[in-house]
Design a protein around this motif. Structure first.
Motif, PDB file in Angstrom:
ATOM      1  N   SER A  26      39.215 -15.302  21.834  1.00 21.84           N
ATOM      2  CA  SER A  26      38.955 -16.599  20.895  1.00 21.84           C
ATOM      3  C   SER A  26      37.521 -16.426  19.942  1.00 21.84           C
ATOM      4  CB  SER A  26      38.985 -17.704  21.432  1.00 21.84           C
ATOM      5  OG  SER A  26      37.853 -17.899  22.409  1.00 21.84           O
ATOM      6  N   GLU A  27      36.620 -15.845  20.558  1.00 22.05           N
ATOM      7  CA  GLU A  27      35.458 -15.776  20.099  1.00 22.05           C
ATOM      8  C   GLU A  27      35.303 -14.738  18.905  1.00 22.05           C
ATOM      9  OE1 GLU A  27      31.088 -14.026  21.350  1.00 22.05           O
ATOM     10  OE2 GLU A  27      31.910 -15.506  22.675  1.00 22.05           O
ATOM     11  N   LYS A  28      36.206 -13.476  19.185  1.00 27.79           N
ATOM     12  CA  LYS A  28      36.425 -12.428  18.036  1.00 27.79           C
ATOM     13  C   LYS A  28      36.880 -12.845  16.730  1.00 27.79           C
ATOM     14  CE  LYS A  28      35.449  -8.378  20.962  1.00 27.79           C
ATOM     15  NZ  LYS A  28      36.318  -7.187  21.240  1.00 27.79           N
ATOM     16  N   ILE A  29      37.935 -13.612  17.245  1.00 29.99           N
ATOM     17  CA  ILE A  29      38.984 -14.126  15.843  1.00 29.99           C
ATOM     18  C   ILE A  29      38.252 -15.283  15.146  1.00 29.99           C
ATOM     19  CG2 ILE A  29      40.791 -12.951  16.734  1.00 29.99           C
ATOM     20  CD1 ILE A  29      42.152 -15.740  17.291  1.00 29.99           C
ATOM     21  N   LEU A  48      49.201 -20.744  10.745  1.00 22.57           N
ATOM     22  CA  LEU A  48      49.093 -19.643   9.902  1.00 22.57           C
ATOM     23  C   LEU A  48      47.768 -18.990   9.734  1.00 22.57           C
ATOM     24  CD1 LEU A  48      50.207 -17.638   7.641  1.00 22.57           C
ATOM     25  CD2 LEU A  48      49.622 -19.453   5.826  1.00 22.57           C
ATOM     26  N   ASP A  49      46.664 -19.962   9.542  1.00 21.68           N
ATOM     27  CA  ASP A  49      45.234 -19.477   9.943  1.00 21.68           C
ATOM     28  C   ASP A  49      45.213 -18.702  11.006  1.00 21.68           C
ATOM     29  OD1 ASP A  49      42.667 -19.692   8.835  1.00 21.68           O
ATOM     30  OD2 ASP A  49      42.034 -21.107  10.610  1.00 21.68           O
ATOM     31  N   PHE A  50      45.591 -19.091  12.077  1.00 19.60           N
ATOM     32  CA  PHE A  50      45.413 -18.534  13.477  1.00 19.60           C
ATOM     33  C   PHE A  50      45.834 -16.947  13.263  1.00 19.60           C
ATOM     34  CE2 PHE A  50      47.047 -17.225  17.572  1.00 19.60           C
ATOM     35  CZ  PHE A  50      45.903 -17.443  18.444  1.00 19.60           C
ATOM     36  N   VAL A  51      47.132 -17.135  12.811  1.00 20.82           N
ATOM     37  CA  VAL A  51      47.846 -15.624  12.784  1.00 20.82           C
ATOM     38  C   VAL A  51      46.924 -14.636  11.759  1.00 20.82           C
ATOM     39  CG1 VAL A  51      50.006 -14.487  12.083  1.00 20.82           C
ATOM     40  CG2 VAL A  51      50.175 -16.648  13.035  1.00 20.82           C
ATOM     41  N   LEU A  52      46.610 -15.266  10.863  1.00 21.74           N
ATOM     42  CA  LEU A  52      45.915 -14.455   9.690  1.00 21.74           C
ATOM     43  C   LEU A  52      44.475 -13.903  10.494  1.00 21.74           C
ATOM     44  CD1 LEU A  52      46.406 -16.251   6.470  1.00 21.74           C
ATOM     45  CD2 LEU A  52      47.420 -14.311   7.279  1.00 21.74           C
ATOM     46  N   LYS A  53      43.918 -14.740  11.379  1.00 23.49           N
ATOM     47  CA  LYS A  53      42.726 -14.274  11.805  1.00 23.49           C
ATOM     48  C   LYS A  53      42.972 -13.333  12.964  1.00 23.49           C
ATOM     49  CE  LYS A  53      40.097 -18.717  11.481  1.00 23.49           C
ATOM     50  NZ  LYS A  53      39.095 -19.463  11.792  1.00 23.49           N
ATOM     51  N   VAL A  54      44.194 -13.358  13.686  1.00 27.32           N
ATOM     52  CA  VAL A  54      44.406 -12.425  14.812  1.00 27.32           C
ATOM     53  C   VAL A  54      44.660 -11.009  13.943  1.00 27.32           C
ATOM     54  CG1 VAL A  54      46.159 -11.472  16.267  1.00 27.32           C
ATOM     55  CG2 VAL A  54      45.435 -13.939  16.206  1.00 27.32           C
ATOM     56  N   LEU A  55      45.520 -11.133  12.824  1.00 29.90           N
ATOM     57  CA  LEU A  55      45.768  -9.874  11.864  1.00 29.90           C
ATOM     58  C   LEU A  55      44.624  -9.123  11.128  1.00 29.90           C
ATOM     59  CD1 LEU A  55      49.028 -11.300  10.294  1.00 29.90           C
ATOM     60  CD2 LEU A  55      48.817  -9.678  12.446  1.00 29.90           C
ATOM     61  N   SER A  56      43.698  -9.972  10.801  1.00 30.53           N
ATOM     62  CA  SER A  56      42.510  -9.539  10.212  1.00 30.53           C
ATOM     63  C   SER A  56      41.481  -8.762  11.076  1.00 30.53           C
ATOM     64  CB  SER A  56      41.673 -10.549   9.530  1.00 30.53           C
ATOM     65  OG  SER A  56      40.998 -11.629  10.239  1.00 30.53           O
ATOM     66  N   PRO A  59      44.008  -4.914  13.154  1.00 42.13           N
ATOM     67  CA  PRO A  59      44.864  -4.441  12.444  1.00 42.13           C
ATOM     68  C   PRO A  59      46.151  -3.823  12.893  1.00 42.13           C
ATOM     69  CG  PRO A  59      42.827  -3.068  12.396  1.00 42.13           C
ATOM     70  CD  PRO A  59      42.794  -4.353  13.245  1.00 42.13           C
ATOM     71  N   GLU A  60      46.097  -3.375  14.265  1.00 44.64           N
ATOM     72  CA  GLU A  60      47.213  -2.775  14.732  1.00 44.64           C
ATOM     73  C   GLU A  60      48.452  -3.548  15.189  1.00 44.64           C
ATOM     74  OE1 GLU A  60      43.477  -0.395  15.293  1.00 44.64           O
ATOM     75  OE2 GLU A  60      44.002  -2.605  16.117  1.00 44.64           O
ATOM     76  N   VAL A  61      47.977  -4.850  14.989  1.00 47.47           N
ATOM     77  CA  VAL A  61      49.116  -5.796  15.414  1.00 47.47           C
ATOM     78  C   VAL A  61      49.878  -6.069  14.023  1.00 47.47           C
ATOM     79  CG1 VAL A  61      49.710  -8.396  15.795  1.00 47.47           C
ATOM     80  CG2 VAL A  61      47.500  -7.073  17.046  1.00 47.47           C
ATOM     81  N   GLU A  62      51.165  -5.814  13.957  1.00 45.55           N
ATOM     82  CA  GLU A  62      52.129  -6.053  12.745  1.00 45.55           C
ATOM     83  C   GLU A  62      52.602  -7.514  12.904  1.00 45.55           C
ATOM     84  OE1 GLU A  62      55.511  -3.767  13.060  1.00 45.55           O
ATOM     85  OE2 GLU A  62      55.526  -3.331  10.996  1.00 45.55           O
ATOM     86  N   LEU A  63      52.507  -8.052  11.489  1.00 45.75           N
ATOM     87  CA  LEU A  63      52.694  -9.773  11.202  1.00 45.75           C
ATOM     88  C   LEU A  63      54.294  -9.815  11.700  1.00 45.75           C
ATOM     89  CD1 LEU A  63      52.284 -12.328  10.050  1.00 45.75           C
ATOM     90  CD2 LEU A  63      52.921 -11.309   7.804  1.00 45.75           C
ATOM     91  N   TYR A  64      55.203  -9.115  11.241  1.00 41.28           N
ATOM     92  CA  TYR A  64      56.341  -9.316  11.744  1.00 41.28           C
ATOM     93  C   TYR A  64      56.793  -9.231  13.207  1.00 41.28           C
ATOM     94  CZ  TYR A  64      61.402  -9.813  10.839  1.00 41.28           C
ATOM     95  OH  TYR A  64      62.727  -9.971  10.519  1.00 41.28           O
ATOM     96  N   TRP A  65      56.281  -8.393  13.816  1.00 41.47           N
ATOM     97  CA  TRP A  65      56.184  -8.027  15.113  1.00 41.47           C
ATOM     98  C   TRP A  65      55.548  -9.424  16.075  1.00 41.47           C
ATOM     99  CZ3 TRP A  65      52.569  -8.036  19.103  1.00 41.47           C
ATOM    100  CH2 TRP A  65      52.782  -7.961  20.184  1.00 41.47           C
ATOM    101  N   LEU A  66      54.356  -9.803  15.447  1.00 41.95           N
ATOM    102  CA  LEU A  66      53.655 -10.938  16.048  1.00 41.95           C
ATOM    103  C   LEU A  66      54.414 -12.190  15.948  1.00 41.95           C
ATOM    104  CD1 LEU A  66      51.226 -11.742  17.691  1.00 41.95           C
ATOM    105  CD2 LEU A  66      50.180 -12.179  15.477  1.00 41.95           C
ATOM    106  N   LEU A  67      55.302 -12.522  14.845  1.00 40.88           N
ATOM    107  CA  LEU A  67      55.917 -13.717  14.586  1.00 40.88           C
ATOM    108  C   LEU A  67      57.214 -13.668  15.126  1.00 40.88           C
ATOM    109  CD1 LEU A  67      55.185 -14.564  10.903  1.00 40.88           C
ATOM    110  CD2 LEU A  67      54.024 -15.214  13.184  1.00 40.88           C
ATOM    111  N   ASN A  68      57.972 -12.215  15.060  1.00 46.32           N
ATOM    112  CA  ASN A  68      59.565 -12.344  15.457  1.00 46.32           C
ATOM    113  C   ASN A  68      59.803 -11.401  16.563  1.00 46.32           C
ATOM    114  OD1 ASN A  68      60.220 -14.168  13.421  1.00 46.32           O
ATOM    115  ND2 ASN A  68      59.755 -12.505  11.937  1.00 46.32           N
TER     116      ASN A  68
END
Length: 121
Positions: A26-29, A48-56, A59-68
């Motif tokens: 949580s501190e890192k993102i 959406l803000d939370f998801v974007l913070k994780v992805l930024s 970078p090895e986390v893929e959006l589509y994988w994280l969501l679906n």
């Protein structure tokens, strides 16, 4: 629509993959520790803000994988297209021909008016 329980499992997988605690993650993102706790417990859905913070930050986390859950994690860096480098703000910097020269001193001027100089020993 995102399945909160499945999203929580994938988020936990990301946290475990990077050997983070929920607090350090949580501190890192840049979110509150309680946000992580509420998402992992299924109490809250991720914004959406939370998801974007994780992805930024990861970078090895893929959006589509994280969501679906479709795709891969960790996303393989060789599958990522190279991002073009940002051009320098100041295009007026001269090109220096150092072919038969050696550097004796470097001076760096900052926008706030200060400077640093580095002298060869």
């Amino acid at each position: 629509m995102i399945n909160s329980d499945d999203f929580a499992k994938r988020l936990q997988k990301v946290i475990d993959y990077y050997s983070e605690s929920a607090s350090s993650f949580s501190e890192k993102i840049g979110v509150q520790r309680s946000s992580i706790s509420h998402i992992l417990s299924g109490r809250n859905k991720p914004s959406l803000d939370f998801v974007l913070k994780v992805l930024s930050f990861y970078p090895e986390v893929e959006l589509y994988w994280l969501l679906n859950g479709k795709g891969e994690f960790p996303f393989q860096p060789d599958q990522i297209l190279p991002i073009p480098e940002k051009k320098q703000e100041s295009a007026s910097l001269p090109k220096i021909d150092t072919a038969n020269k050696s550097i004796d001193k470097i001076v760096i001027f900052y926008k706030d008016g200060t400077f640093e100089d580095f002298v060869k020993n």
